[in-house]
Write a protein that holds these residues in place. Structure first.
Motif, mmCIF file in Angstrom:
data_model
loop_
_atom_site.group_PDB
_atom_site.id
_atom_site.type_symbol
_atom_site.label_atom_id
_atom_site.label_comp_id
_atom_site.label_asym_id
_atom_site.label_seq_id
_atom_site.Cartn_x
_atom_site.Cartn_y
_atom_site.Cartn_z
ATOM 1 N N LEU A 101 7.086 -2.822 8.592
ATOM 2 C CA LEU A 101 5.818 -3.679 8.838
ATOM 3 C C LEU A 101 6.145 -5.293 9.308
ATOM 4 N N ARG B 139 -1.819 -9.882 3.054
ATOM 5 C CA ARG B 139 -0.878 -9.137 2.442
ATOM 6 C C ARG B 139 0.492 -8.723 3.191
ATOM 7 N N LEU B 140 -0.023 -8.647 4.706
ATOM 8 C CA LEU B 140 1.176 -8.140 5.513
ATOM 9 C C LEU B 140 2.195 -9.174 5.731
ATOM 10 N N PHE C 145 6.330 7.617 -1.958
ATOM 11 C CA PHE C 145 5.488 8.532 -1.534
ATOM 12 C C PHE C 145 6.058 9.772 -1.838
ATOM 13 N N GLY D 145 1.052 1.486 -1.788
ATOM 14 C CA GLY D 145 -0.104 1.575 -0.747
ATOM 15 C C GLY D 145 -0.707 0.517 -0.394
ATOM 16 N N ALA D 146 -0.956 -0.398 -1.140
ATOM 17 C CA ALA D 146 -1.754 -1.571 -1.051
ATOM 18 C C ALA D 146 -1.234 -2.616 -0.559
ATOM 19 N N VAL D 147 0.475 -2.812 -0.875
ATOM 20 C CA VAL D 147 1.099 -3.962 -0.299
ATOM 21 C C VAL D 147 1.647 -3.410 1.164
ATOM 22 N N LEU D 148 1.383 -2.380 1.258
ATOM 23 C CA LEU D 148 1.640 -1.771 2.746
ATOM 24 C C LEU D 148 0.331 -1.802 3.519
ATOM 25 N N GLY D 149 -0.649 -2.758 3.132
ATOM 26 C CA GLY D 149 -1.771 -2.606 3.735
ATOM 27 C C GLY D 149 -2.941 -1.798 4.011
ATOM 28 N N MET D 150 -2.512 -0.672 3.248
ATOM 29 C CA MET D 150 -3.655 0.548 3.396
ATOM 30 C C MET D 150 -4.826 0.170 2.643
#
Lengths: 212, 264
Positions: free
Chosen positions: B172, B85-86, B98, A117-122
């Motif tokens: 992304l 990060r993006l 998930f 989740g974190a690396v996807l920018g959440m």
């Protein structure tokens, strides 16, 4: 005959009220305790875990007496209602147990889920609410079911502080030489727990569409 | 100008210095493979680039913008990190899909959440959602999963799961896509389908850093190879050199042991 049955229903209504109020309040309170016991701030974590240890390590019967008597005997303000005392004792006791179930559930979610989740920018809260929470819920439904069914039967303990719950009502009739009211209290619990088991089983199946 | 410049990155866990003074740079469209034995610091390096670990020293520069500087505490703030990060995407060894979302939802989730921060989100909500979904479908199609959109992760094979994870990272549109041993958790007969997808990405000039144990694959797809040992960069260069004709003794030893063990 009708008098007896009416008395049992009246008693069982107290059990049910205590059950529902305990559940409704201890489920969120348990989550607050969980956050405390998982806190990175060490003194808070230590304090909360000690509290949980005391609550889980002493009899619920003792806790009922403590809640009923200590306000009056220690502070001179007697507990107004026995039901309030019972609710407080039950809510705190069950919240402590539930908090440990929640903690186990949260800690069992692999670190990789948070990292993905974190690396996807959440944000942290997006990760918790969109990714983690439902997985935790799925994992804790079986142990929660256990606690909930135990709670229905624990409500009978409230009689020790003078709450006329169903078993206390039935026991009165033994003085008249009647045993069947006592036996039939078991039926009340069986039917109630039967319905609960069905509801909880349905919830478990609702979450069967994914695996964790 | 290189798309990525890593300068003097170090990271220690307690008393162990896991990566030591690592520097390298990456051109746009380049594929870099990072090889080395377990514990050499390859994965930690990748985790530092994705802000899953905070380096103790060094700087990371993307497109000329310094996105991390260990000497500057401002570059560690939570909000800043989320945007920076993006620049990077990360594909994990263990997929980390998930489980409660379908393949398609796994690919769209982050994009949907990020879209909420766009100024025009309220007016164009349904249009934005459609764009995200159609983009996700295109990407899933490109990794060969157009028939699995509505499957949950547990209904997919390991290779399919990893391809969904690649699609999720691609959705992304990161500047640099990182892979952390993408086939190590897969049965041998499933590694091929994942490697094929990565190879296609290399052919389409996707900028990538691949931590891998698949030497022949690294040799085929990489523009450059970086060999790490005990936290240091021991050898860096084109694959014909580092894997085909290594100059350093430690690289030679590593590769000899690797090929002796029946790998190719």
């Amino acid at each position: 005959m009708n008098i007896y049955i009416a008395s049992l229903f009246e008693g069982f209504w107290l059990n049910i009220r205590l059950f529902i109020l305990t559940l409704v309040m201890s489920i969120p309170l348990g989550l607050v305790i969980t956050f405390g016991s998982m806190s990175k701030f060490r003194p808070l974590r230590w304090l909360v875990r000690t509290f949980v240890w005391i609550i889980r390590g002493t009899p619920l019967m003792l806790q009922l007496f403590v809640v009923l008597y200590s306000p009056g005997l220690l502070f001179g303000v007697p507990m107004k209602s026995r039901m309030t005392a019972a609710i407080i004792a039950f809510v705190v006791n069950y919240a402590a147990y539930l908090s440990e179930i929640y903690r186990g559930g949260i800690e069992s979610i692999p670190k990789g889920q948070y990292e993905a989740g974190a690396v996807l920018g959440m944000t942290k809260s997006q990760v918790f609410f969109k990714v983690i929470l439902l997985q935790v819920v799925k994992r804790i439904v079986p142990p929660m079911s256990n606690e909930i069914i135990t709670l229905t039967k624990d409500t009978a303990l409230a009689r020790v502080i003078g709450i006329a719950e169903i078993i206390m009502c039935a026991e009165r009739f033994t003085k008249q030489g009647l045993i069947w009211p006592l036996f039939s209290t078991g039926l009340f619990f069986l039917v109630f727990n039967g319905v609960l088991t069905l509801v909880l089983g349905w919830l478990e199946r609702k979450l069967d569409y994914f695996k964790v | 100008m290189p798309i990525l410049e890593v300068k003097n990155i170090s990271k220690r866990f307690g008393d162990t210095e896991v990566i030591k003074d690592i520097s390298f740079s990456l051109e746009k469209g380049e594929t870099l493979s990072v090889i080395g034995s377990s514990g050499s610091g390859k994965t930690t390096l990748l985790r530092c680039l994705n802000f899953l670990e905070t380096p103790d020293a060094g700087t990371i520069t993307v497109n000329g913008e310094v996105i991390f500087d260990a000497a500057d505490p401002m570059s560690r703030s939570e909000k800043g990190i989320r945007e920076k990060r993006l620049h990077f995407g990360l594909v994990f060894q263990s997929f980390n899909l998930f489980p409660q979302y379908t393949a398609l939802q796994n690919v769209t989730l982050a994009g949907m959440l990020l879209a909420k921060e766009r100024p025009d989100y309220k007016e164009r909500k349904s249009q934005i959602h459609e764009e995200i979904i159609s983009n996700a479908k295109t990407i899933l199609d490109s990794v060969g999963l157009s028939s699995k959109l509505d499957n949950y992760p547990h209904q997919l094979s390991g290779g399919q799961q990893q391809r969904v994870a690649i699609a999720r990272a691609l959705a992304l549109n990161p500047d640099i896509l990182c892979f952390d041993e993408p086939t190590s958790a897969l049965d041998p007969e499933l590694t091929g389908e994942v490697l094929r997808v990565i190879r296609e990405l290399a052919e389409r000039k996707t900028t990538m850093i691949i931590v891998t144990h698949e030497m022949s694959f690294a040799r085929q797809v990489s523009d450059n190879v970086l060999f790490m040992d005990e936290g240091f960069v021991v050898e860096y260069g084109p694959p014909e050199q580092v894997i085909g004709n290594p100059q350093e003794d430690r690289t030679k030893q590593f590769l000899e042991r690797y090929f002796e063990n029946g790998n190719n």
